[in-house]
Design an enzyme around this catalytic site. Structure first.
Site, mmCIF file in Angstrom:
data_model
loop_
_atom_site.group_PDB
_atom_site.id
_atom_site.type_symbol
_atom_site.label_atom_id
_atom_site.label_comp_id
_atom_site.label_asym_id
_atom_site.label_seq_id
_atom_site.Cartn_x
_atom_site.Cartn_y
_atom_site.Cartn_z
ATOM 1 N N HIS A 1 -7.067 34.291 73.384
ATOM 2 C CA HIS A 1 -7.529 35.156 74.551
ATOM 3 C C HIS A 1 -8.969 35.362 74.574
ATOM 4 O O HIS A 1 -9.806 35.563 75.450
ATOM 5 C CB HIS A 1 -6.821 36.658 73.984
ATOM 6 C CG HIS A 1 -5.632 36.771 74.268
ATOM 7 N ND1 HIS A 1 -4.788 36.134 75.199
ATOM 8 C CD2 HIS A 1 -4.594 37.195 73.452
ATOM 9 C CE1 HIS A 1 -3.263 36.272 75.038
ATOM 10 N NE2 HIS A 1 -3.359 36.916 73.803
ATOM 11 N N LEU B 1 -19.328 39.287 95.385
ATOM 12 C CA LEU B 1 -17.934 38.953 95.319
ATOM 13 C C LEU B 1 -17.068 40.193 94.545
ATOM 14 O O LEU B 1 -17.669 40.966 93.705
ATOM 15 C CB LEU B 1 -17.594 37.864 94.052
ATOM 16 C CG LEU B 1 -16.403 37.616 93.472
ATOM 17 C CD1 LEU B 1 -15.890 36.057 93.808
ATOM 18 C CD2 LEU B 1 -16.442 37.656 91.920
ATOM 19 N N ASP C 1 -3.087 31.836 82.234
ATOM 20 C CA ASP C 1 -2.081 31.655 81.291
ATOM 21 C C ASP C 1 -2.222 30.388 80.301
ATOM 22 O O ASP C 1 -2.947 29.694 80.761
ATOM 23 C CB ASP C 1 -0.646 31.138 82.052
ATOM 24 C CG ASP C 1 0.644 31.753 81.314
ATOM 25 O OD1 ASP C 1 0.418 32.135 80.051
ATOM 26 O OD2 ASP C 1 1.505 31.174 81.539
ATOM 27 N N TRP D 1 -2.798 27.423 73.592
ATOM 28 C CA TRP D 1 -4.080 26.800 73.355
ATOM 29 C C TRP D 1 -4.586 27.040 71.777
ATOM 30 O O TRP D 1 -4.990 26.475 71.033
ATOM 31 C CB TRP D 1 -5.343 27.492 74.258
ATOM 32 C CG TRP D 1 -6.759 26.848 74.129
ATOM 33 C CD1 TRP D 1 -7.180 25.982 74.499
ATOM 34 C CD2 TRP D 1 -7.875 27.508 73.045
ATOM 35 N NE1 TRP D 1 -8.693 25.489 74.270
ATOM 36 C CE2 TRP D 1 -8.702 26.588 73.183
ATOM 37 C CE3 TRP D 1 -7.952 28.368 72.291
ATOM 38 C CZ2 TRP D 1 -10.073 26.827 72.425
ATOM 39 C CZ3 TRP D 1 -8.916 28.638 71.425
ATOM 40 C CH2 TRP D 1 -9.965 27.856 71.535
HETATM 41 C C1 IPE Z 1 1.653 36.384 83.308
HETATM 42 O O1 IPE Z 1 1.622 35.428 81.900
HETATM 43 C C2 IPE Z 1 1.040 37.581 82.906
HETATM 44 C C3 IPE Z 1 -0.814 37.363 82.787
HETATM 45 C C4 IPE Z 1 -1.359 36.187 82.941
HETATM 46 C C5 IPE Z 1 -1.353 38.534 82.374
HETATM 47 P P1 IPE Z 1 2.719 35.624 80.970
HETATM 48 O O2 IPE Z 1 2.612 34.562 79.932
HETATM 49 O O3 IPE Z 1 3.039 37.000 80.350
HETATM 50 O O4 IPE Z 1 4.186 35.173 81.823
HETATM 51 P P2 IPE Z 1 5.564 34.607 81.284
HETATM 52 O O5 IPE Z 1 6.057 35.495 80.466
HETATM 53 O O6 IPE Z 1 5.411 33.474 81.008
HETATM 54 O O7 IPE Z 1 6.402 34.556 82.745
HETATM 55 C C1 IPE Z 2 -2.276 34.645 79.006
HETATM 56 O O1 IPE Z 2 -2.063 33.690 77.972
HETATM 57 C C2 IPE Z 2 -2.798 35.861 78.749
HETATM 58 C C3 IPE Z 2 -2.112 36.931 78.873
HETATM 59 C C4 IPE Z 2 -1.015 37.105 79.463
HETATM 60 C C5 IPE Z 2 -2.616 38.189 78.507
HETATM 61 P P1 IPE Z 2 -0.617 33.731 77.090
HETATM 62 O O2 IPE Z 2 -0.761 34.837 76.108
HETATM 63 O O3 IPE Z 2 0.592 34.323 78.088
HETATM 64 O O4 IPE Z 2 -0.527 32.355 76.730
HETATM 65 P P2 IPE Z 2 0.876 31.762 76.461
HETATM 66 O O5 IPE Z 2 1.454 31.796 77.751
HETATM 67 O O6 IPE Z 2 1.618 32.340 75.491
HETATM 68 O O7 IPE Z 2 0.322 30.106 76.066
HETATM 69 MG MG MG Z 3 2.071 33.105 79.112
#
Ligand code: IPE
Ligand code: IPE
Ligand code: MG
Length: 258
Positions: free
Chosen positions: A55, A149, A38, A43
């Site tokens: 991403h 793995l 996450d 970032w």
């Molecule tokens: C959880 O992250 C899903 C993934 C890392 C793929 P999110 O950013 O979607 O989760 P919430 O919305 O903060 O709970």
């Molecule tokens: C996690 O990073 C990746 C996915 C959920 C695909 P986020 O896109 O949720 O990044 P934040 O939480 O908005 O910073």
């Molecule tokens: Mg997120």
């Protein structure tokens, strides 16, 4: 080809001053590490970039985590890449992610083969765009015989949905007369999940400081050790992973005992 272990000094050649890789006890390496990756969006935002750039930057962290886990003899690494709730993001971001999954999987496959890694997928693959689905399926087939793995990617994955699917599977077996309702126990349910046979995660890491499970492996993490770091996923490198592993080894896993 078998999983090859590498000496700790080679895996962690330039540790920051406050962390000693030798603290890692190689006899107590977790079998299964799961990661909620996450913070990609934050970032990117902190650098004035589009979320998609975050991403993209996260891919290097994934590559590093796979390599290090494999080098340390961790048998299972599960990464949360896209949740069933992530479809609610702007269409442009969803499209960019799906495109990136396909592209990255294709580019990384030779490296995964070299690592002897086996690719697996949990989640509803049928709902993914064709190209994304095809590259995942291809990678799963190509790496099937590897015994390093097991890299499990959670894509279009939701813990509740996984349980719904498991219940439906078992309900059908009962309806068809193939099993009795009272033969269903916790083990039966584990065996009806997306990756039957995979041990439950020992360690669950979440980056970017969020202290929630976000519908990830809600059944399987019943007794996982939870490690949260403020580090955003694109900044999560081998030394961050080392910190998590050392912290994990300091835990007292009691499983309800005294
Ligand atoms: C959880 O992250 C899903 C993934 C890392 C793929 P999110 O950013 O979607 O989760 P919430 O919305 O903060 O709970
Ligand atoms: C996690 O990073 C990746 C996915 C959920 C695909 P986020 O896109 O949720 O990044 P934040 O939480 O908005 O910073
Ligand atoms: Mg997120």
């Amino acid at each position: 080809m078998p999983q090859r272990l590498r000496p700790i000094v080679e895996v962690f050649p330039a540790p920051p001053k406050d962390i000693d890789p030798q603290q890692l006890d190689m006899t107590r390496i977790p079998r299964h590490v799961a990661i909620i990756m996450d913070g990609n969006g934050r970032w990117a935002k902190s650098r004035g970039l589009e979320r998609a750039a975050g991403h993209e930057a996260g891919v290097a962290s994934v590559r590093e985590a796979i390599r290090v886990c494999n080098d340390l003899g961790i048998r299972f690494l599960t990464i949360y890449a896209f949740s069933t709730e992530n479809w609610n993001r702007p269409q442009g971001e969803v499209d960019a992610l799906m495109e990136m999954f396909a592209e990255t999987m294709a580019v990384e496959l030779p490296g995964l083969e070299e690592e002897c890694a086996r690719v697996n997928l949990i989640g509803n693959i049928g709902e993914l765009p064709m190209r994304t689905r095809d590259t995942f399926e291809h990678s799963i087939e190509e790496t099937e015989g590897n015994d390093g793995l097991t890299l499990t990617m959670a894509v279009n994955y939701g813990g509740r949905h996984e349980l719904v699917d498991a219940m439906r599977l078992l309900a059908r077996e009962v309806a068809d007369g193939d099993r009795t309702w009272d033969s269903i126990d916790a083990e039966t349910i584990s065996g009806a999940l997306y990756a039957p046979g995979m041990p439950d995660p020992d360690l669950l890491i979440r980056t970017s400081g969020e202290q929630r499970i976000s519908n990830f492996m809600i059944w399987e993490t019943a007794y996982s050790e939870f490690y949260v770091t403020e580090t955003l996923w694109p900044d999560f490198d081998r030394y961050e992973l080392l910190r998590a592993l050392i912290d994990y080894q300091g835990r007292d896993r009691r499983f309800g005992r005294v």
